[in-house]
Design a protein around this motif. Sequence first.
Motif: not given
Length: 362
Positions: A11-17, A38-47
């Motif tokens: 909900e905000r830049p750099g905010g949590p899920f 199921a859904a994989g967590v990828c570093h692209t999502d975090l970046l």
Amino acid sequence: MTRRARAALVERPGGPFEVREVELDEPRPDEVVVRVLAAGVCHTDLLVRRTWPERLLPMVFGHEGAGVVEAVGAGVGSVVVGDSVCLSYRSCGRCAECAAGWNAYCLHAGANARGVREDGSTALRRAGKPVYGGFFGQSSFATHAVAHESSVVKVPADLPPAVAAPLGCSVQTGAGTVFTVLNAAPGESLVVYGAGGVGLSALLAATVRGCRTVVVEPVESRRALALSLGAAAAVPPGTPLADLTGGGAHHAVDTTGRADAIGEAVGALRRRGTLALVGLGGKVELDLRTLVHNGIRVRGVIEGDAAPRTLIPDLVALHRQGVLPVERLIGEYPFEQIERAAEDASTGRCVKPVLRFDQQVL
């Protein structure tokens, strides 16, 4: 009919899920509604969540998913309601690159990270306001995803969703790089920089091909995992590799995007060796004399050059044969613990976090 779902919103830049209830549109003619298992967590999502434009928030990310088709648009012909599917990236299927089979380099690949449909609309809402999505044509960090048909690949119903999900990005990127880009042959040597989900998938593919693979990784536990998965050696960065690669590697894969690792990879190659760059990073300086005098090839790679509907069935077949044990990379987390899964991915505590969606009905 209005569908409800739970989605992990940023909900905000750099905010949590943050898991919230949203509403979904019915699928358009080229769309599919998938109940995500199921859904994989990828570093692209975090970046990307750190740099995503504020005007396109709240946003639902996620691009490695697996689930069951619940509804199809009128123009969809590749899947039907009830099919088990893997979710991968979106491509147009019409441009010159797609027509030639290079879907990963689709001339309209910007649709994967636009946050809206081509007409500017979004399939998601919350309290009457738009929620942005369609990440990689899907946004799988939700109990239900409205996916573009090109992002959906049918898989066997008995394939565990936690195994199917990473096939859509990290596994096909690592394995596709070895199989398609490098076309590594038996007896050739390969160095993999980084023992995350992509790097270890490259190792598994190289083992299938009968290569001698050296993994370069700073974390000791990941080096141990690489050895157990078939690496001939697993060493910290900076280790001399000439003796381990028989005088220089035929191939190298960098998954880190780090300038120091890329420089080390170039130095590890023998004459006419090839370096595949898979990791996203910044600017890198390379010595052109080294590249030219040694005939070194440096190749940027997206999604392992994979056309998902071709490669993913091959990966499933290899998994069934027991030679692609993707489950050994995975740590499972309840969907509600997505922020913990993201933290474990960032800190390296888990190679490939996969979210489970155990409760699908609101």
